[in-house]
Write an enzyme that holds these catalytic residues in place. Structure first.
Site, PDB file in Angstrom:
ATOM      1  N   CYS A 177      -8.654   5.509  14.362  1.00  0.00           N
ATOM      2  CA  CYS A 177      -9.254   6.386  15.359  1.00  0.00           C
ATOM      3  C   CYS A 177      -8.340   7.608  15.488  1.00  0.00           C
ATOM      4  O   CYS A 177      -7.127   7.522  15.302  1.00  0.00           O
ATOM      5  CB  CYS A 177      -9.405   5.776  16.748  1.00  0.00           C
ATOM      6  SG  CYS A 177     -10.453   4.346  16.802  1.00  0.00           S
TER       7      CYS A 177
ATOM      8  N   ARG B  36      -8.888   9.186   9.749  1.00  0.00           N
ATOM      9  CA  ARG B  36      -8.377   8.063  10.540  1.00  0.00           C
ATOM     10  C   ARG B  36      -9.475   7.094  10.958  1.00  0.00           C
ATOM     11  O   ARG B  36      -9.199   5.981  11.425  1.00  0.00           O
ATOM     12  CB  ARG B  36      -7.695   8.588  11.808  1.00  0.00           C
ATOM     13  CG  ARG B  36      -6.516   9.474  11.547  1.00  0.00           C
ATOM     14  CD  ARG B  36      -5.940   9.958  12.841  1.00  0.00           C
ATOM     15  NE  ARG B  36      -5.336   8.879  13.572  1.00  0.00           N
ATOM     16  CZ  ARG B  36      -4.086   8.474  13.435  1.00  0.00           C
ATOM     17  NH1 ARG B  36      -3.304   9.092  12.581  1.00  0.00           N
ATOM     18  NH2 ARG B  36      -3.612   7.484  14.137  1.00  0.00           N
TER      19      ARG B  36
ATOM     20  N   TRP C 212     -12.794   4.367  14.428  1.00  0.00           N
ATOM     21  CA  TRP C 212     -12.789   3.289  13.426  1.00  0.00           C
ATOM     22  C   TRP C 212     -12.939   2.015  14.251  1.00  0.00           C
ATOM     23  O   TRP C 212     -12.011   1.604  14.939  1.00  0.00           O
ATOM     24  CB  TRP C 212     -11.463   3.318  12.668  1.00  0.00           C
ATOM     25  CG  TRP C 212     -11.361   2.340  11.533  1.00  0.00           C
ATOM     26  CD1 TRP C 212     -11.770   2.528  10.247  1.00  0.00           C
ATOM     27  CD2 TRP C 212     -10.767   1.035  11.571  1.00  0.00           C
ATOM     28  NE1 TRP C 212     -11.485   1.422   9.493  1.00  0.00           N
ATOM     29  CE2 TRP C 212     -10.875   0.488  10.275  1.00  0.00           C
ATOM     30  CE3 TRP C 212     -10.176   0.256  12.576  1.00  0.00           C
ATOM     31  CZ2 TRP C 212     -10.400  -0.778   9.954  1.00  0.00           C
ATOM     32  CZ3 TRP C 212      -9.704  -1.006  12.233  1.00  0.00           C
ATOM     33  CH2 TRP C 212      -9.818  -1.504  10.941  1.00  0.00           C
TER      34      TRP C 212
ATOM     35  N   ASN D  34      -6.924   5.625  21.132  1.00  0.00           N
ATOM     36  CA  ASN D  34      -6.618   5.073  19.820  1.00  0.00           C
ATOM     37  C   ASN D  34      -5.674   3.888  20.044  1.00  0.00           C
ATOM     38  O   ASN D  34      -4.645   4.043  20.706  1.00  0.00           O
ATOM     39  CB  ASN D  34      -5.925   6.141  18.955  1.00  0.00           C
ATOM     40  CG  ASN D  34      -5.373   5.568  17.664  1.00  0.00           C
ATOM     41  OD1 ASN D  34      -5.943   4.624  17.105  1.00  0.00           O
ATOM     42  ND2 ASN D  34      -4.275   6.111  17.187  1.00  0.00           N
ATOM     43  N   GLY D  35      -6.041   2.729  19.502  1.00  0.00           N
ATOM     44  CA  GLY D  35      -5.202   1.535  19.677  1.00  0.00           C
ATOM     45  C   GLY D  35      -6.076   0.363  20.086  1.00  0.00           C
ATOM     46  O   GLY D  35      -7.297   0.375  19.888  1.00  0.00           O
TER      47      GLY D  35
ATOM     48  N   GLU E  87      -0.852  -0.735  -8.337  1.00  0.00           N
ATOM     49  CA  GLU E  87      -1.309   0.500  -7.694  1.00  0.00           C
ATOM     50  C   GLU E  87      -2.615   0.990  -8.326  1.00  0.00           C
ATOM     51  O   GLU E  87      -3.528   1.441  -7.620  1.00  0.00           O
ATOM     52  CB  GLU E  87      -0.190   1.554  -7.793  1.00  0.00           C
ATOM     53  CG  GLU E  87      -0.526   2.919  -7.254  1.00  0.00           C
ATOM     54  CD  GLU E  87      -0.907   2.946  -5.769  1.00  0.00           C
ATOM     55  OE1 GLU E  87      -0.781   1.927  -5.068  1.00  0.00           O
ATOM     56  OE2 GLU E  87      -1.363   4.008  -5.314  1.00  0.00           O
TER      57      GLU E  87
ATOM     58  N   LYS F  28      -6.025   1.505  -6.208  1.00  0.00           N
ATOM     59  CA  LYS F  28      -6.752   2.784  -6.157  1.00  0.00           C
ATOM     60  C   LYS F  28      -8.222   2.552  -6.501  1.00  0.00           C
ATOM     61  O   LYS F  28      -9.111   3.071  -5.826  1.00  0.00           O
ATOM     62  CB  LYS F  28      -6.167   3.811  -7.144  1.00  0.00           C
ATOM     63  CG  LYS F  28      -4.860   4.425  -6.783  1.00  0.00           C
ATOM     64  CD  LYS F  28      -4.911   5.457  -5.674  1.00  0.00           C
ATOM     65  CE  LYS F  28      -4.710   4.810  -4.340  1.00  0.00           C
ATOM     66  NZ  LYS F  28      -3.374   4.617  -3.845  1.00  0.00           N
TER      67      LYS F  28
ATOM     68  N   GLU G 299     -10.122   0.514  -3.641  1.00  0.00           N
ATOM     69  CA  GLU G 299     -10.354   1.126  -2.335  1.00  0.00           C
ATOM     70  C   GLU G 299     -11.343   2.265  -2.374  1.00  0.00           C
ATOM     71  O   GLU G 299     -12.046   2.491  -1.396  1.00  0.00           O
ATOM     72  CB  GLU G 299      -9.041   1.540  -1.658  1.00  0.00           C
ATOM     73  CG  GLU G 299      -8.307   2.678  -2.300  1.00  0.00           C
ATOM     74  CD  GLU G 299      -7.033   3.037  -1.549  1.00  0.00           C
ATOM     75  OE1 GLU G 299      -6.951   2.867  -0.337  1.00  0.00           O
ATOM     76  OE2 GLU G 299      -6.095   3.531  -2.214  1.00  0.00           O
TER      77      GLU G 299
ATOM     78  N   HIS H 215      -0.899 -17.405 -17.587  1.00  0.00           N
ATOM     79  CA  HIS H 215      -0.757 -18.578 -16.709  1.00  0.00           C
ATOM     80  C   HIS H 215      -1.955 -18.747 -15.779  1.00  0.00           C
ATOM     81  O   HIS H 215      -1.869 -19.456 -14.782  1.00  0.00           O
ATOM     82  CB  HIS H 215       0.539 -18.466 -15.896  1.00  0.00           C
ATOM     83  CG  HIS H 215       1.747 -18.459 -16.770  1.00  0.00           C
ATOM     84  ND1 HIS H 215       2.215 -19.582 -17.395  1.00  0.00           N
ATOM     85  CD2 HIS H 215       2.549 -17.444 -17.172  1.00  0.00           C
ATOM     86  CE1 HIS H 215       3.267 -19.272 -18.124  1.00  0.00           C
ATOM     87  NE2 HIS H 215       3.483 -17.974 -18.016  1.00  0.00           N
TER      88      HIS H 215
ATOM     89  N   LYS I 126      -6.797   5.977   7.164  1.00  0.00           N
ATOM     90  CA  LYS I 126      -5.559   6.444   6.528  1.00  0.00           C
ATOM     91  C   LYS I 126      -4.326   5.783   7.128  1.00  0.00           C
ATOM     92  O   LYS I 126      -3.429   5.354   6.428  1.00  0.00           O
ATOM     93  CB  LYS I 126      -5.471   7.961   6.702  1.00  0.00           C
ATOM     94  CG  LYS I 126      -4.229   8.576   6.129  1.00  0.00           C
ATOM     95  CD  LYS I 126      -4.380   8.761   4.656  1.00  0.00           C
ATOM     96  CE  LYS I 126      -3.138   9.332   4.013  1.00  0.00           C
ATOM     97  NZ  LYS I 126      -3.102   8.986   2.586  1.00  0.00           N
TER      98      LYS I 126
END
Ligand code: AGP
Length: 609
Positions: free
Chosen positions: A2, A27, A74, A98-99, A483, A487, A490, A506, A604
């Site tokens: 948020c 965000r 969000w 936000n939180g 990585e 990428k 996501e 394995h 983000k």
């Protein structure tokens, strides 16, 4: 997650709020809203969807309003909807948050028993409900706000305005980021700097437990529950970021712009200490005594920053011969880490606000470790709380997928490793010079890889229907396999796994068939023959093999596709192998029609646990 914004001053607040929200959309982006003061009271517009949908419902030309707050969401409590969108307004008090308010259920039940009526499913709504209830009990506005905040458990950055006193904004912080922007006869607040960069470069980072009252003339900062302004003058930080840095600058997406900015970002990160001079150690306040006494390093981070940490382990252990353990921050904080006085703890975080990383850093600090953060945001919580800070100079990163901050973090770690090696006598001056000359070549090599974008786009077009990918690497390129997979996952929503190539046999080799593209990282180094064998193993099982290498001759009959990258020093090869993977993920996602800069379900900066 948020984003919140606020404005008070002599300009029209509406374009400033909407512009700020657009810059915070990374965000959270499932719903948004604004509240502003008009002649009759507080006007609120909110809607499900992106900021562009909010723009459609706010009447244009904009009403003239000089005070307002805004929010991009969000969702955590309650599905994305107009009702659950912020601001939430009760009894003439509007709030953006936000939180997470952890004790909202108890507060809600109590207030319902007292006769308050709730509209939304959010945790946030308890805040204006509490304030309005306290006002009904006869408390003045400011006291009502402070009393209400003292009841809240969890984390919050709050922006508050009230019909009863419209010339004041209130902003309070505990656990979630909140920055105050200082203009001339005007003030701003926001969850992050880019929202305010086109108006000011002077910022104050509010601290946990602080509330400020903001008028067009001044900002007063108080600790929760205290009437007198905070005794200690807090410093206003001037940043050298520009508004243009937070624009797409002609690129279709922030992510592509940020991939292209990597040459500059790495160069700028290396520039300040490019000879690993005493200045690095002065800046880091690491003396000969405490580098010699260093027996172990713990690194904790999340996501992409965790992958940079894994690269850092290889480089520090090889150069400085100090044992390094790397943990995912959300695990580290609960694993009762064994910390002794000779442990250096390093957090890696581009935002400096990731809740799990901050908690890990606090855990290490309270157990007596010296703490260093590698961070991209000056004044962020991680940088304020750590004993030592090594800033990456990537500039603001807006795309949700981290790219330029990743390579900048690796650059910072390589500098640190080289510096530690020199101080501890593991490298002589001459050897260091040779190594640094190799490191300083990296920006140029990154630029060369960038020229491959067209070739990689064509390759991407042949891969968009794949359902699963496997990425393989060894040594310093194992974290790059992780990585590359992250990428792709996501931003394109294709399932992908990163694996140490030697471990594949394995178990995960069972997954391989003709439908599974395998991306193998094979720069020439001491692992080269081993990874060559691993590639043979996957080829033998019918996989389509895409190799990233500086030794294309070795793959003429052993790979379906070869992406040729320039040769780098083996310790630094991760810089050149990761860029093709970023470009591959980007082009696949674009070709699939995905929203590259705002992938679903993500945000983000993850400021909740
Ligand atoms: C990766 O592309 C993501 N942006 C994510 O994994 C990110 O690296 C992670 O959330 C950590 O963020 P930080 O560096 O701001 O702490």
């Amino acid at each position: 997650m948020c984003g919140i914004v606020g404005y008070i001053g002599h300009q029209n607040a509406l374009p400033i709020l909407i512009g700020g929200l657009k810059r915070l959309e990374y965000r959270g982006y499932d719903s948004s809203g604004i509240a502003y003061k008009n002649g009759n009271g507080i006007e609120i517009y909110k809607t499900k969807g992106r900021i562009r949908e909010l723009e459609e419902i706010v009447p244009f030309p904009y009403e003239d309003a000089n005070v307002g707050i805004g929010h991009t969401r969000w969702a955590t409590h309650g599905a994305p909807s107009t009702t659950n969108a912020h601001p939430h307004c009760v009894g003439g008090v509007a709030v953006v948050h936000n939180g997470i308010i952890e004790n909202y259920r108890e507060i809600k039940s109590r207030l319902i028993a007292e006769g308050q009526t709730f509209n939304s499913e959010t945790d946030t709504e308890v805040v204006p409900q509490l304030i309005s209830w306290n006002m009904k009990r006869g408390l003045p506005l400011y006291e009502s706000i402070v009393e209400s905040i003292s009841t809240l458990k969890g984390s919050f950055a709050l922006g508050i305005m009230s019909e009863s006193d419209p010339a004041i904004l209130y902003a309070a912080k505990k656990g979630s980021p909140l920055v105050i922007g200082y203009g001339e006869g005007e003030f701003f607040f926001a969850s992050d700097i880019p929202a305010m960069l086109s108006h000011t470069k002077r910022f104050l980072f509010l601290q946990d437990g602080q509330i400020c009252t903001i008028t067009a003339a001044k900002v007063d900062i108080h600790s929760f529950g205290q009437h007198e302004p905070a005794e200690k003058e807090q410093s206003i930080v001037e940043v050298d970021w520009t508004a243009a840095m937070a624009e797409k600058d002609g690129y279709p997406h922030f992510m592509l712009k940020e991939i292209h900015e990597q040459r500059r970002a790495v160069e700028d990160t290396l520039k300040e200490w490019n000879d690993c001079s005493e200045k690095l150690f002065e800046d880091l306040k690491l003396t000969l005594k405490n580098t010699f006494g260093l027996r172990r390093i713990h690194i904790a981070a999340c996501g992409t920053s965790y992958h940079a940490a894994l690269v850092g382990r290889y480089v520090i252990e090889e150069l400085a011969r100090i044992p390094v353990s790397v943990e995912i921050a959300s695990e580290y904080r609960y694993m009762k880490p064994i910390i002794e006085h000779d442990t250096l703890f390093i957090s890696i975080t581009q935002s400096g606000e990731t809740a799990d990383t901050l908690a890990a850093q606090r855990e290490a600090k309270c157990k007596g470790a010296r703490t260093l953060t590698i961070c991209n945001v000056v004044g962020s919580t991680a940088s304020r709380e750590a004993d030592l800070v090594l800033y990456t100079r990537a500039g603001p990163e807006i795309g949700v997928a981290s790219t330029k901050t990743f390579t900048s973090q690796m650059a910072a770690l390589c500098l640190l490793a080289s510096g530690l090696a020199l101080k501890r006598g593991r490298l002589m001056n001459g050897e260091l010079k040779v190594l640094m000359s190799q490191l300083l070549k990296i920006p140029e090599l990154i630029e060369k890889v960038m020229k491959k974008s067209g070739e990689i786009e064509a390759l991407a077009a042949t891969l968009i229907n794949a359902r699963d990918f496997l990425y393989l690497g060894r040594g310093v390129n194992y974290p790059i396999a992780l990585e590359g997979a992250l990428k792709l996952k996501e931003i394109s929503y294709i399932h992908a796994e990163g694996y140490p190539a030697g471990e594949m046999k394995h178990g995960s080799i069972a997954l391989i068939d003709e439908a599974m593209p395998v991306v193998a990282l094979a720069p020439m180094n001491s692992h080269f023959d081993k990874i060559l064998s691993n590639i043979e193993e996957v080829r033998a099982r019918g996989a389509r093999v895409i190799v990233v290498t500086d030794e294309p001759g070795a793959f003429s009959h052993k790979a379906d596709d070869v992406v040729v990258v320039p040769s780098a020093h083996p310790l630094f090869s991760a810089f050149v192998t990761v860029v093709p993977l970023q470009l591959l993920a980007y082009h696949i996602a674009v070709l699939k029609g995905c929203d590259v800069d705002r992938p679903r379900n993500l945000a983000k900066s993850v400021t909740v646990e």
